[in-house]
Design an enzyme around this catalytic site. Structure first.
Site, PDB file in Angstrom:
ATOM      1  N   TRP A 163      -2.374 -53.761 -25.492  1.00 52.08           N
ATOM      2  CA  TRP A 163      -3.140 -52.622 -26.102  1.00 52.08           C
ATOM      3  C   TRP A 163      -3.765 -51.716 -25.104  1.00 52.08           C
ATOM      4  O   TRP A 163      -3.835 -50.877 -25.190  1.00 52.08           O
ATOM      5  CB  TRP A 163      -4.234 -53.132 -26.925  1.00 52.08           C
ATOM      6  CG  TRP A 163      -5.042 -54.172 -26.543  1.00 52.08           C
ATOM      7  CD1 TRP A 163      -4.772 -55.704 -26.819  1.00 52.08           C
ATOM      8  CD2 TRP A 163      -6.256 -54.139 -25.840  1.00 52.08           C
ATOM      9  NE1 TRP A 163      -5.853 -56.204 -25.967  1.00 52.08           N
ATOM     10  CE2 TRP A 163      -6.624 -55.352 -25.475  1.00 52.08           C
ATOM     11  CE3 TRP A 163      -6.720 -52.748 -25.334  1.00 52.08           C
ATOM     12  CZ2 TRP A 163      -7.871 -55.524 -24.562  1.00 52.08           C
ATOM     13  CZ3 TRP A 163      -8.153 -53.259 -24.554  1.00 52.08           C
ATOM     14  CH2 TRP A 163      -8.275 -54.393 -24.104  1.00 52.08           C
ATOM     15  N   ASN A 164      -3.927 -52.371 -23.988  1.00 53.16           N
ATOM     16  CA  ASN A 164      -5.075 -51.833 -22.993  1.00 53.16           C
ATOM     17  C   ASN A 164      -4.304 -50.893 -22.019  1.00 53.16           C
ATOM     18  O   ASN A 164      -4.928 -49.906 -21.677  1.00 53.16           O
ATOM     19  CB  ASN A 164      -5.639 -52.877 -22.130  1.00 53.16           C
ATOM     20  CG  ASN A 164      -4.607 -53.587 -21.189  1.00 53.16           C
ATOM     21  OD1 ASN A 164      -3.748 -53.840 -21.597  1.00 53.16           O
ATOM     22  ND2 ASN A 164      -5.231 -53.733 -19.891  1.00 53.16           N
ATOM     23  N   LYS A 187       7.423 -52.865 -29.555  1.00 52.64           N
ATOM     24  CA  LYS A 187       6.531 -53.408 -30.245  1.00 52.64           C
ATOM     25  C   LYS A 187       5.179 -53.410 -29.742  1.00 52.64           C
ATOM     26  O   LYS A 187       4.743 -54.323 -29.067  1.00 52.64           O
ATOM     27  CB  LYS A 187       6.803 -54.607 -30.686  1.00 52.64           C
ATOM     28  CG  LYS A 187       6.116 -55.396 -31.986  1.00 52.64           C
ATOM     29  CD  LYS A 187       5.861 -56.867 -31.940  1.00 52.64           C
ATOM     30  CE  LYS A 187       4.805 -57.355 -31.082  1.00 52.64           C
ATOM     31  NZ  LYS A 187       3.336 -56.829 -31.523  1.00 52.64           N
ATOM     32  N   PRO A 188       4.442 -52.271 -30.012  1.00 51.41           N
ATOM     33  CA  PRO A 188       3.183 -52.546 -29.673  1.00 51.41           C
ATOM     34  C   PRO A 188       2.224 -53.160 -30.490  1.00 51.41           C
ATOM     35  O   PRO A 188       2.440 -53.468 -31.569  1.00 51.41           O
ATOM     36  CB  PRO A 188       2.679 -50.710 -29.904  1.00 51.41           C
ATOM     37  CG  PRO A 188       3.341 -50.339 -30.902  1.00 51.41           C
ATOM     38  CD  PRO A 188       4.870 -51.066 -30.878  1.00 51.41           C
ATOM     39  N   GLU A 190      -0.762 -54.053 -32.776  1.00 49.14           N
ATOM     40  CA  GLU A 190      -1.491 -53.666 -33.854  1.00 49.14           C
ATOM     41  C   GLU A 190      -2.632 -53.035 -33.488  1.00 49.14           C
ATOM     42  O   GLU A 190      -3.250 -52.137 -34.097  1.00 49.14           O
ATOM     43  CB  GLU A 190      -1.501 -54.593 -35.381  1.00 49.14           C
ATOM     44  CG  GLU A 190      -2.412 -55.536 -35.106  1.00 49.14           C
ATOM     45  CD  GLU A 190      -1.723 -56.924 -34.347  1.00 49.14           C
ATOM     46  OE1 GLU A 190      -2.246 -57.763 -34.837  1.00 49.14           O
ATOM     47  OE2 GLU A 190      -0.728 -56.730 -33.887  1.00 49.14           O
ATOM     48  N   GLY A 240      -0.702 -62.228 -22.495  1.00 47.90           N
ATOM     49  CA  GLY A 240      -1.276 -63.383 -22.043  1.00 47.90           C
ATOM     50  C   GLY A 240      -0.571 -64.611 -21.897  1.00 47.90           C
ATOM     51  O   GLY A 240       0.591 -64.390 -22.418  1.00 47.90           O
ATOM     52  N   THR A 243       0.949 -66.546 -24.809  1.00 46.89           N
ATOM     53  CA  THR A 243       1.874 -65.691 -25.861  1.00 46.89           C
ATOM     54  C   THR A 243       3.374 -65.806 -24.755  1.00 46.89           C
ATOM     55  O   THR A 243       4.485 -65.935 -25.466  1.00 46.89           O
ATOM     56  CB  THR A 243       1.562 -64.309 -25.998  1.00 46.89           C
ATOM     57  OG1 THR A 243       0.398 -64.308 -26.764  1.00 46.89           O
ATOM     58  CG2 THR A 243       2.686 -63.419 -26.956  1.00 46.89           C
ATOM     59  N   GLU A 261       4.545 -59.545 -17.469  1.00 46.43           N
ATOM     60  CA  GLU A 261       3.500 -59.005 -16.687  1.00 46.43           C
ATOM     61  C   GLU A 261       2.206 -59.541 -17.263  1.00 46.43           C
ATOM     62  O   GLU A 261       1.686 -59.222 -18.549  1.00 46.43           O
ATOM     63  CB  GLU A 261       3.403 -57.444 -16.667  1.00 46.43           C
ATOM     64  CG  GLU A 261       2.536 -56.941 -15.550  1.00 46.43           C
ATOM     65  CD  GLU A 261       1.217 -56.762 -16.086  1.00 46.43           C
ATOM     66  OE1 GLU A 261       0.240 -57.578 -15.601  1.00 46.43           O
ATOM     67  OE2 GLU A 261       0.569 -55.862 -16.898  1.00 46.43           O
ATOM     68  N   CYS A 295      -6.121 -56.340 -16.306  1.00 51.92           N
ATOM     69  CA  CYS A 295      -5.528 -57.427 -15.518  1.00 51.92           C
ATOM     70  C   CYS A 295      -5.584 -57.524 -14.207  1.00 51.92           C
ATOM     71  O   CYS A 295      -5.654 -58.489 -13.315  1.00 51.92           O
ATOM     72  CB  CYS A 295      -4.195 -57.756 -16.147  1.00 51.92           C
ATOM     73  SG  CYS A 295      -3.031 -56.404 -15.699  1.00 51.92           S
ATOM     74  N   GLU A 403      -9.129 -66.082 -17.088  1.00 52.54           N
ATOM     75  CA  GLU A 403      -9.158 -64.432 -17.342  1.00 52.54           C
ATOM     76  C   GLU A 403     -10.299 -64.253 -18.218  1.00 52.54           C
ATOM     77  O   GLU A 403      -9.977 -64.719 -19.543  1.00 52.54           O
ATOM     78  CB  GLU A 403      -8.013 -63.693 -17.566  1.00 52.54           C
ATOM     79  CG  GLU A 403      -8.070 -62.296 -17.654  1.00 52.54           C
ATOM     80  CD  GLU A 403      -6.809 -61.749 -17.829  1.00 52.54           C
ATOM     81  OE1 GLU A 403      -6.418 -60.854 -17.058  1.00 52.54           O
ATOM     82  OE2 GLU A 403      -5.733 -62.092 -18.649  1.00 52.54           O
ATOM     83  N   GLY A 476       2.856 -64.367 -14.157  1.00 55.78           N
ATOM     84  CA  GLY A 476       4.195 -63.968 -14.575  1.00 55.78           C
ATOM     85  C   GLY A 476       5.141 -63.559 -13.430  1.00 55.78           C
ATOM     86  O   GLY A 476       4.785 -64.224 -12.398  1.00 55.78           O
ATOM     87  N   GLU A 480       7.292 -54.372 -12.460  1.00 59.77           N
ATOM     88  CA  GLU A 480       7.430 -53.190 -12.950  1.00 59.77           C
ATOM     89  C   GLU A 480       6.974 -52.014 -12.008  1.00 59.77           C
ATOM     90  O   GLU A 480       6.144 -52.161 -10.966  1.00 59.77           O
ATOM     91  CB  GLU A 480       6.196 -52.905 -14.000  1.00 59.77           C
ATOM     92  CG  GLU A 480       6.453 -54.057 -15.188  1.00 59.77           C
ATOM     93  CD  GLU A 480       5.663 -53.754 -16.394  1.00 59.77           C
ATOM     94  OE1 GLU A 480       4.544 -53.158 -16.448  1.00 59.77           O
ATOM     95  OE2 GLU A 480       5.977 -54.325 -17.560  1.00 59.77           O
TER      96      GLU A 480
END
Length: 551
Positions: A163-164, A187-188, A190, A240, A243, A261, A295, A403, A476, A480
């Protein structure tokens, strides 16, 4: 900076797109229910977000497979032009998108205005590669052959964005994937789907074929469906590590490659010869930006014991002076965190640090809780956390190892360079590292010693489009940004055309002539000598007598 509740509500009605999915050109309601999206600054519901069901994720993948064929079938210059149009549209809509970022995840207005332009930078950068993807001609020996490679797209890339980052994160991933010739299903989360939905609309407006970009907001079930789907060829995930482990487990079922990432716990080393005033201001401000929800932020200040007091005093004064409040106000530096759950998690980590074990894990210098709502009642309902600085932090404590993803800085001290590097490397993460020194040799020496994918010397580079970004360890793997980010979405195919047989190539010889004596009783079959100097053909072990002796 008082929160203007009425202005937030009016802008939400004006700027937020309908919370519908984008599958091809269809915009269906989510079949897995509706998520009540809450404005982080006001604590009030502002919109509904349709959540994609697993069946709708499958429909998006099917649309992407069709879109991939159309996109790949376009000439490279046509793909380049389409991506440049998309970048132009993102720039043209930057003001609206910036407002959406502030409403959906409380990015302060000053930062939110820059993120769409950074997204356009990524799209323009990768558009330039769309017509420049080349293979190589490979020298071959001992045979004579024309051998070459092709750089080909995977097909459909599943993008699970956090989201960030909003539209800048989606553009960094999707821009590279699209330039490589892939289609994407995004898939962003929610918590912040709206800027991604706008990205999908603009992709269609830019002329990308239907299905090339699909947007399916959803929860964990939708993410699992995307990762598990056999029609998805690769996954790019930001989020994270918990996940990430679940994604890797799902991806293993279809042997699917993944780019991760993940989070960070980056150390910011300040040596005595640094510009101490600048280093202190840096320490007290950068990790507080976006309420600490980045992050890459330097959340551990590792300062030499001889200059500790001076640097920490500057950091505390800097953080205390940061304007906190309404993220719609351009003067605001620190807004709320993204949700009530995030607020409670951050406050819990601070509370445990101050009460841990036989002695606290740190000494509180600033903040430590919610801002004082008696001074500004408008902050009471938002998800605010006051900028917090903890000194004398135990390097093994949770607050130094995990974190926080909130406006929290931990301070540690060191006596020599070796100890500084050891402290910086003493977490499971390896996303970023920061070094402040005027000694150029030391700067490069320490940069080489840090276990981090990104190292900043005497400053902070905000992820330029042309530079690779990605971490090590729990942060990770994969990259990117830059060409390395493009290469993540290309796979290499080798093509070989023999020009003339080499001596003995495909020479017909009996099997027994090349087998050990103990196999000689086996049935003879004719095979050809392959280019590796071994034996190929249709020999099967069960056609040969098993040896009677191991000699």
């Amino acid at each position: 900076m008082p929160v203007d509740v009425a202005r937030h509500a009016a802008l939400a009605a004006e700027l937020l797109p309908p919370g519908r999915l984008l599958i091809g050109t269809d915009r269906p309601e989510g079949e897995a229910g509706t998520y009540a999206h809450v404005n982080p600054a006001t604590g009030r519901e502002q919109a509904g977000v349709g959540l994609a069901s697993p069946d709708q994720v499958a429909a998006a993948v099917a649309a992407a497979r069709a879109g991939f064929r159309a996109w790949k079938g376009m000439r490279p210059d046509e793909r380049r032009a389409a991506l440049l149009r998309l970048a132009e549209l993102v720039r043209a809509n930057a003001e609206r998108i910036g407002g959406v970022l502030t409403l959906e995840c409380a990015v302060p207005a000053g930062t939110a205005a820059a993120l769409p332009r950074r997204a356009a930078d990524y799209l323009e950068y990768y558009a330039g590669y769309a017509d420049k993807l080349e293979g190589r001609v490979i020298p071959i020996f001992p045979e004579s052959a024309f051998d070459y490679t092709l750089a080909e797209p995977y097909g459909v890339i599943g993008i699970i964005s956090t989201w960030n980052g909003g539209i800048s994160s989606v553009a960094r991933k999707a821009g590279a994937a699209l330039a490589a010739g892939n289609a994407v299903v995004v898939k962003p989360m929610e918590l912040a789907p709206f800027s991604s939905l706008i990205f999908g609309d603009l992709a269609l407006e830019a002329g990308l074929p239907a299905g090339t970009v699909n947007i399916v907001p959803g929860d964990a079930a939708a993410g699992s469906a995307l990762v598990h789907h056999p029609g998805v060829d690769k996954i790019s995930f930001t989020g994270g590590h918990h996940t990430a482990r679940a994604i890797l487990t799902e991806a293993a079922q279809t042997i699917k490659p993944v780019v991760l990432e993940l989070g960070g716990k980056s150390g910011n080393i300040v040596f005595p010869d640094a510009d101490l005033a600048a280093a202190g201001r840096f320490a007290g401000s950068v990790c507080m930006g976006m309420a600490g929800q980045g992050c890459i932020f330097p959340t551990r200040l590792i300062v030499h014991e001889s200059v500790h007091d001076e640097v920490v005093a500057t950091a505390v004064a800097t953080a205390r002076a940061l304007p906190l409040g309404d993220p719609l106000d351009p003067a605001t530096a620190v807004g709320p965190v993204v949700s009530a759950a995030a607020q409670q998690r951050i406050l819990g980590m601070i509370e445990r640090a101050l009460a841990a074990g036989p002695r606290p894990a740190g000494e509180l210098l600033l903040g430590g809780g919610r801002p004082d709502a008696s001074a500004d009642p408008s902050l009471a309902d938002g998800f605010f956390v006051a900028p917090t600085i903890l000194d004398k932090v135990d390097p093994t404590a949770e607050i130094a190892q995990e974190e926080v993803f909130g406006p929290v800085l931990g301070v540690l001290t060191f006596s020599d360079e070796e100890e500084a590097v050891a402290l910086a490397n003493a977490t499971p993460y390896g996303l970023a590292g920061y070094v402040h020194t005027r000694d150029l040799a030391r700067a490069h020496r320490v940069a080489a010693a840090l276990d981090a994918g990104y190292v900043a010397l005497n400053g902070f580079a905000a992820l330029p489009a042309s530079a690779p970004f990605g971490g090590f360890g729990r942060s990770g793997y994969g990259k990117e940004g830059g060409f390395a980010g493009l290469a993540e979405f290309l796979r290499t195919k080798n093509v070989n055309l023999p020009l003339k047989p080499a001596a003995g190539h495909l020479a017909r010889q009996p099997v027994a002539a090349r087998l050990p004596a103990r196999w000689a009783a086996g049935r003879q079959r004719t095979v050809g000598r392959c280019c590796l100097g071994g034996w190929c053909g249709s020999v099967r072990v069960d056609e040969l007598s098993r040896p009677t002796s191991s000699k």
